[in-house]
Motif scaffolding. Sequence first.
Motif, PDB file in Angstrom:
ATOM      1  N   THR A 131      -6.371  -0.178  -8.257  1.00  0.00           N
ATOM      2  CA  THR A 131      -5.449   0.813  -8.810  1.00  0.00           C
ATOM      3  C   THR A 131      -4.005   0.314  -8.830  1.00  0.00           C
ATOM      4  O   THR A 131      -3.109   1.055  -9.230  1.00  0.00           O
ATOM      5  CB  THR A 131      -5.491   2.134  -8.004  1.00  0.00           C
ATOM      6  OG1 THR A 131      -5.079   1.869  -6.660  1.00  0.00           O
ATOM      7  CG2 THR A 131      -6.878   2.757  -8.044  1.00  0.00           C
ATOM      8  N   ARG A 132      -3.787  -0.898  -8.393  1.00  0.00           N
ATOM      9  CA  ARG A 132      -2.439  -1.477  -8.372  1.00  0.00           C
ATOM     10  C   ARG A 132      -2.499  -2.875  -8.971  1.00  0.00           C
ATOM     11  O   ARG A 132      -3.561  -3.464  -9.124  1.00  0.00           O
ATOM     12  CB  ARG A 132      -1.884  -1.563  -6.935  1.00  0.00           C
ATOM     13  CG  ARG A 132      -1.680  -0.219  -6.271  1.00  0.00           C
ATOM     14  CD  ARG A 132      -0.589   0.583  -6.997  1.00  0.00           C
ATOM     15  NE  ARG A 132      -0.309   1.849  -6.368  1.00  0.00           N
ATOM     16  CZ  ARG A 132      -0.906   2.999  -6.676  1.00  0.00           C
ATOM     17  NH1 ARG A 132      -1.868   3.046  -7.580  1.00  0.00           N
ATOM     18  NH2 ARG A 132      -0.559   4.116  -6.083  1.00  0.00           N
ATOM     19  N   ALA A 179      -6.732   3.835 -18.395  1.00  0.00           N
ATOM     20  CA  ALA A 179      -7.917   3.179 -17.825  1.00  0.00           C
ATOM     21  C   ALA A 179      -8.686   4.116 -16.888  1.00  0.00           C
ATOM     22  O   ALA A 179      -9.000   3.772 -15.752  1.00  0.00           O
ATOM     23  CB  ALA A 179      -7.540   1.874 -17.127  1.00  0.00           C
ATOM     24  N   PHE A 180      -8.980   5.298 -17.402  1.00  0.00           N
ATOM     25  CA  PHE A 180      -9.739   6.264 -16.611  1.00  0.00           C
ATOM     26  C   PHE A 180     -11.206   5.837 -16.533  1.00  0.00           C
ATOM     27  O   PHE A 180     -11.733   5.259 -17.489  1.00  0.00           O
ATOM     28  CB  PHE A 180      -9.635   7.663 -17.225  1.00  0.00           C
ATOM     29  CG  PHE A 180      -8.222   8.174 -17.330  1.00  0.00           C
ATOM     30  CD1 PHE A 180      -7.429   8.285 -16.192  1.00  0.00           C
ATOM     31  CD2 PHE A 180      -7.683   8.536 -18.541  1.00  0.00           C
ATOM     32  CE1 PHE A 180      -6.123   8.752 -16.265  1.00  0.00           C
ATOM     33  CE2 PHE A 180      -6.381   9.003 -18.639  1.00  0.00           C
ATOM     34  CZ  PHE A 180      -5.602   9.103 -17.494  1.00  0.00           C
ATOM     35  N   LEU A 225     -14.666 -10.532 -10.793  1.00  0.00           N
ATOM     36  CA  LEU A 225     -13.986  -9.860 -11.895  1.00  0.00           C
ATOM     37  C   LEU A 225     -13.267  -8.637 -11.336  1.00  0.00           C
ATOM     38  O   LEU A 225     -13.851  -7.852 -10.587  1.00  0.00           O
ATOM     39  CB  LEU A 225     -14.987  -9.416 -12.955  1.00  0.00           C
ATOM     40  CG  LEU A 225     -15.736 -10.531 -13.672  1.00  0.00           C
ATOM     41  CD1 LEU A 225     -16.715  -9.939 -14.681  1.00  0.00           C
ATOM     42  CD2 LEU A 225     -14.784 -11.479 -14.371  1.00  0.00           C
ATOM     43  N   VAL A 226     -12.006  -8.503 -11.705  1.00  0.00           N
ATOM     44  CA  VAL A 226     -11.185  -7.400 -11.205  1.00  0.00           C
ATOM     45  C   VAL A 226     -10.864  -6.487 -12.383  1.00  0.00           C
ATOM     46  O   VAL A 226     -10.463  -6.949 -13.451  1.00  0.00           O
ATOM     47  CB  VAL A 226      -9.892  -7.925 -10.553  1.00  0.00           C
ATOM     48  CG1 VAL A 226      -9.015  -6.781 -10.083  1.00  0.00           C
ATOM     49  CG2 VAL A 226     -10.229  -8.874  -9.404  1.00  0.00           C
ATOM     50  N   ARG A 227     -11.034  -5.207 -12.156  1.00  0.00           N
ATOM     51  CA  ARG A 227     -10.823  -4.203 -13.192  1.00  0.00           C
ATOM     52  C   ARG A 227      -9.957  -3.087 -12.629  1.00  0.00           C
ATOM     53  O   ARG A 227     -10.103  -2.694 -11.482  1.00  0.00           O
ATOM     54  CB  ARG A 227     -12.176  -3.656 -13.625  1.00  0.00           C
ATOM     55  CG  ARG A 227     -12.178  -2.798 -14.842  1.00  0.00           C
ATOM     56  CD  ARG A 227     -13.598  -2.628 -15.406  1.00  0.00           C
ATOM     57  NE  ARG A 227     -14.581  -2.303 -14.394  1.00  0.00           N
ATOM     58  CZ  ARG A 227     -14.858  -1.065 -13.988  1.00  0.00           C
ATOM     59  NH1 ARG A 227     -14.206  -0.043 -14.491  1.00  0.00           N
ATOM     60  NH2 ARG A 227     -15.785  -0.851 -13.078  1.00  0.00           N
ATOM     61  N   THR A 228      -9.047  -2.571 -13.469  1.00  0.00           N
ATOM     62  CA  THR A 228      -8.184  -1.458 -13.082  1.00  0.00           C
ATOM     63  C   THR A 228      -8.787  -0.151 -13.577  1.00  0.00           C
ATOM     64  O   THR A 228      -9.234  -0.072 -14.718  1.00  0.00           O
ATOM     65  CB  THR A 228      -6.780  -1.620 -13.695  1.00  0.00           C
ATOM     66  OG1 THR A 228      -6.191  -2.830 -13.219  1.00  0.00           O
ATOM     67  CG2 THR A 228      -5.875  -0.450 -13.355  1.00  0.00           C
ATOM     68  N   THR A 262      -4.338   8.259  -8.127  1.00  0.00           N
ATOM     69  CA  THR A 262      -4.213   6.803  -8.022  1.00  0.00           C
ATOM     70  C   THR A 262      -3.118   6.250  -8.932  1.00  0.00           C
ATOM     71  O   THR A 262      -2.972   5.042  -9.049  1.00  0.00           O
ATOM     72  CB  THR A 262      -5.544   6.112  -8.394  1.00  0.00           C
ATOM     73  OG1 THR A 262      -5.856   6.405  -9.755  1.00  0.00           O
ATOM     74  CG2 THR A 262      -6.662   6.548  -7.476  1.00  0.00           C
ATOM     75  N   TRP A 263      -2.347   7.127  -9.543  1.00  0.00           N
ATOM     76  CA  TRP A 263      -1.316   6.671 -10.468  1.00  0.00           C
ATOM     77  C   TRP A 263      -0.176   5.982  -9.726  1.00  0.00           C
ATOM     78  O   TRP A 263       0.165   6.338  -8.596  1.00  0.00           O
ATOM     79  CB  TRP A 263      -0.755   7.841 -11.251  1.00  0.00           C
ATOM     80  CG  TRP A 263      -1.706   8.418 -12.264  1.00  0.00           C
ATOM     81  CD1 TRP A 263      -3.069   8.303 -12.285  1.00  0.00           C
ATOM     82  CD2 TRP A 263      -1.357   9.223 -13.370  1.00  0.00           C
ATOM     83  NE1 TRP A 263      -3.582   8.981 -13.344  1.00  0.00           N
ATOM     84  CE2 TRP A 263      -2.553   9.571 -14.039  1.00  0.00           C
ATOM     85  CE3 TRP A 263      -0.164   9.705 -13.870  1.00  0.00           C
ATOM     86  CZ2 TRP A 263      -2.573  10.357 -15.182  1.00  0.00           C
ATOM     87  CZ3 TRP A 263      -0.178  10.499 -15.003  1.00  0.00           C
ATOM     88  CH2 TRP A 263      -1.378  10.809 -15.657  1.00  0.00           C
TER      89      TRP A 263
END
Length: 187
Positions: A86-87, A62-63, A38-41, A49-50
Motif C-alpha cells: 500500500t506504499r 488500484a482497488f 512480483l510486487v503489486r499495489t 490504506t490511502w
Amino acid sequence: MQISYFEFPELAAVRDELVSRVNELIDAAHGAGRPVVLVRTEHARDRSTWTLNMDDDDEGFAFPGSEQSRFLDGLHTGGHVEVVKTRDNAFHGTSLREDLDRLGVDRMLLCGVSTHSCVAQTAIVAFDLGLRVAVARGAISSDNEELSEAMLRYLSDQKRQPVLDQPASIDLLASDWPGENSSTSSR
C-alpha cells in the motif's frame, strides 16, 4: 507493472518495451534458479490504506479486483511470490522481508515502475535492512525522468547500488554476484 501506472502518457509510451525487458529479466532469473517476487499495489476503497496525497486529492486507485490493480497483459506472472503493498516501499506492512528470508535472498535486482518512487523507496529500505541491491536501468521507467535520474544517482552514489543496463542485469542474474560464492551463496 500494473495497469494503473501506465495511465501516465510517459509510461504508456514505453509499456510494450518495458514488459518485454522485465520478462527478459524474469526469464533470466528463472534460468539461473533465482526466485522472482512480483510486487503489486492495492488500496482499500474505504480509504484505510490511502496515502496522505491520496487523501489530500480525495482520489484512490488500484482497488482490489479493479482493472487498475491488474498486472499488465503479457507480463510473465506465473509461479512467483506475490506481495501486495500500500506504499511505495514494498517492505512497508508486507511479508516481503519474511519472503526473502524464507527464500534465502540477501541480494535483489529491482525493476519496474516507478523509478523515482516505488523502485527507489524499496531500494533505500532494502539498504537499511542490509540487503544488496542493483537496479536494472533497462527495465525501469517513470513519468518523471528528471527526478528518476536524480534518484538513480543517489542510489548509486550514496547507497552503492549499481544501476545496470539490460545486458549487465541479465549477466548479473546468470552469474555469481560480486562477493558471492556460488557454492555457499543465498539468492
